[in-house]
Each structure stands twice: as structure tokens, then as C-alpha cells.
Scaffold this active site. Structure first.
Site, PDB file in Angstrom:
ATOM      1  N   LYS A  13     -13.861   4.255 -29.505  1.00  0.00           N
ATOM      2  CA  LYS A  13     -14.398   4.769 -28.233  1.00  0.00           C
ATOM      3  C   LYS A  13     -15.709   4.049 -27.885  1.00  0.00           C
ATOM      4  CE  LYS A  13     -14.389   9.151 -29.602  1.00  0.00           C
ATOM      5  NZ  LYS A  13     -13.738   9.104 -30.928  1.00  0.00           N
ATOM      6  N   ARG A  88     -14.576  17.852 -26.967  1.00  0.00           N
ATOM      7  CA  ARG A  88     -13.838  17.739 -28.229  1.00  0.00           C
ATOM      8  C   ARG A  88     -13.115  19.029 -28.580  1.00  0.00           C
ATOM      9  NH1 ARG A  88     -17.130  13.380 -30.769  1.00  0.00           N
ATOM     10  NH2 ARG A  88     -16.369  12.886 -32.831  1.00  0.00           N
ATOM     11  N   ARG A 127     -16.732   0.168 -41.431  1.00  0.00           N
ATOM     12  CA  ARG A 127     -17.689   0.143 -40.319  1.00  0.00           C
ATOM     13  C   ARG A 127     -19.126   0.231 -40.841  1.00  0.00           C
ATOM     14  NH1 ARG A 127     -17.374   4.257 -35.259  1.00  0.00           N
ATOM     15  NH2 ARG A 127     -17.885   5.890 -36.757  1.00  0.00           N
ATOM     16  N   ARG A 160     -22.768   4.836 -41.975  1.00  0.00           N
ATOM     17  CA  ARG A 160     -23.049   6.218 -41.552  1.00  0.00           C
ATOM     18  C   ARG A 160     -22.594   7.170 -42.646  1.00  0.00           C
ATOM     19  NH1 ARG A 160     -20.636   6.777 -35.517  1.00  0.00           N
ATOM     20  NH2 ARG A 160     -19.962   8.741 -36.409  1.00  0.00           N
ATOM     21  N   ARG A 171     -12.790  14.575 -40.874  1.00  0.00           N
ATOM     22  CA  ARG A 171     -12.957  14.401 -39.419  1.00  0.00           C
ATOM     23  C   ARG A 171     -11.597  14.239 -38.739  1.00  0.00           C
ATOM     24  NH1 ARG A 171     -16.694   9.461 -39.082  1.00  0.00           N
ATOM     25  NH2 ARG A 171     -16.743   9.806 -36.844  1.00  0.00           N
TER      26      ARG A 171
END
Ligand code: AMP
Length: 215
Positions: A13, A88, A127, A160, A171
């Protein structure tokens, strides 16, 4: 353009939003970025949100809706916005409808980024992000030029806390349970568009331009 990007964590996103923003003047509103900024600067909202974020859980709706109420009224959101990571939950979607009604505007499209859970896990475990400017890297396909150092601002590039594999699995479960029902919510209103987000990093931009060309 008033657009929502929906998709599991790691669907891209943020990356898709960057490529749209580079071509169209539009306010990119990412609730994840706003929350991380609050955590960094130690606000009361940041302190409350952090516990949920570190566990891969959703931050309670009332905190998110209050934060978005003022953000959507800001000057830069008047001529259009791209919502990334909000809504969400169904109650956030209903709150958004009310907020847009108060402002006197409506949504143009909701883009669903489709990608498999396995791809998400692979992507997110590799990531990395810049701890200062937020630039996004991927150790496999787009590593920083110097290991651990941001190409743009030379700050430290980090993982992160919520990109660790156990948190990612959590998640994803939260996404399937709480956010996936929004697909039916927006499909019923004729606003939903599906885009395959497996490979091209500007697939949403390409899709939007096709939509505009069709008028
Ligand atoms: P993101 O950067 O969009 O993946 O968001 C990172 C984390 O921030 C999520 O895992 C949630 O803990 C929290 N978060 C971001 N947006 C929302 C939202 N709309 N509702 C609840 N929690 C959110």
C-alpha cells in the site's frame, strides 16, 4: 481523486501510494505512518497505540477515528486523498462515511490489493525502513546501497518491530478477521476494484490511469 487502498500488511500500500503521489497531487494519508510518528514523538496517542502496534493488533477504533476526524479536515485533503491503512474495520468504514458526509464529499474508488499470505510473509521479513525519513527497502529486491544506511538521508535503516515473522502471522490473521469484511462492504456499493499486487510496484497507478482514460 478520493481513494482507499485496502490490502493485507505487505501488499505494498505504501509503495503504491508513493508512485501515485509522484504523478498526482494528492494527500497520502497513512494511519500507520501517523501512529508511528506519534510513537516517535511520545504523544499520549503514541503511548496508547504502541502496545497494540508492537503486538500486531489493531489500535482501538475510537483512537483511530478521532485522529482521522481532524486529518480529513486538513487543507491538503480538500482536493483529494489516498487513504492507506484506513479504514481497517467495519466500524471505521461506517465512521468514515459519517466523516465524509460532514465534510460534504464522497469516495471515488476502493482499490483492493490482492496478494497471497506466503508472498506477504516473504516480503515483510525482508522489509527494512529508514528510522528517520521512512524510505522503504527490501533486502532481496531493493537493498540500501550501503548496508544499514539510508540512501536518501544517511540515517539508520531498521526492521520494524511488527515485521518480525510471528507478528506478521498475527497481523495477517487480524486482516482476514477484521479488515477482509470491508471488501463486501465496498463491493455492495459498487466502489471496489481488484488489482493484482504480486509484482508491479506501480500496478495501482497503471490501473487508475486506465480507469481515467475510460472516463
Ligand atoms: P501499517 O503501517 O498500516 O501496517 O500499520 C501498522 C500498525 O498500526 C498496524 O498493525 C496497527 O497496529 C496500527 N494501525 C494502522 N492503521 C490502523 C487502523 N486504521 N486501525 C487500527 N490500527 C491501525
Amino acid at each position: 481523486m478520493r481513494i482507499i487502498l485496502i490490502g493485507p500488511p505487505g501488499a505494498g500500500k505504501g509503495t503504491q501510494a508513493e508512485s501515485i503521489k509522484a504523478k498526482h497531487p494528492i494527500a497520502h494519508i497513512s494511519t500507520g505512518d501517523m501512529l508511528r510518528e506519534n510513537v516517535r514523538s511520545g504523544t499520549e496517542l503514541g503511548r496508547k497505540a504502541r502496545v497494540f502496534m508492537d503486538a500486531g493488533q489493531l489500535v482501538p477504533d475510537d483512537l483511530i477515528i478521532d485522529m482521522m476526524r481532524s486529518r480529513l479536515r486538513a487543507d491538503d485533503a480538500r482536493s483529494g486523498f489516498l487513504l492507506d491503512g484506513f479504514p481497517r474495520t467495519t466500524s471505521q468504514a461506517e465512521a468514515l462515511d459519517r466523516l465524509l458526509g460532514e465534510i460534504g464529499t464522497d469516495l471515488d474508488a476502493v482499490i483492493l490489493l490482492e496478494v497471497s499470505d506466503d508472498t506477504v510473509v516473504k516480503r515483510l521479513t525482508s522489509r527494512r525502513v529508514c528510522s528517520s525519513c521512512g524510505a522503504i527497502y527490501n533486502l532481496t529486491v531493493r537493498p540500501p546501497k550501503i548496508d544499514g544506511v539510508c540512501d536518501f538521508c544517511s540515517s539508520k535503516v531498521i526492521q520494524r518491530d511488527d515485521d518480525k515473522e510471528s507478528v506478521i502471522r498475527n497481523r495477517l490473521a487480524v486482516y482476514h478477521e477484521r479488515t477482509a469484511p470491508l471488501v463486501a462492504y465496498y463491493e455492495a456499493r459498487g466502489l471496489l476494484h481488484r488489482v493484482d499486487a504480486t509484482s508491479a510496484k506501480d500496478s495501482v497507478l497503471t490501473y487508475l490511469e486506465t480507469l481515467r482514460a475510460k472516463g
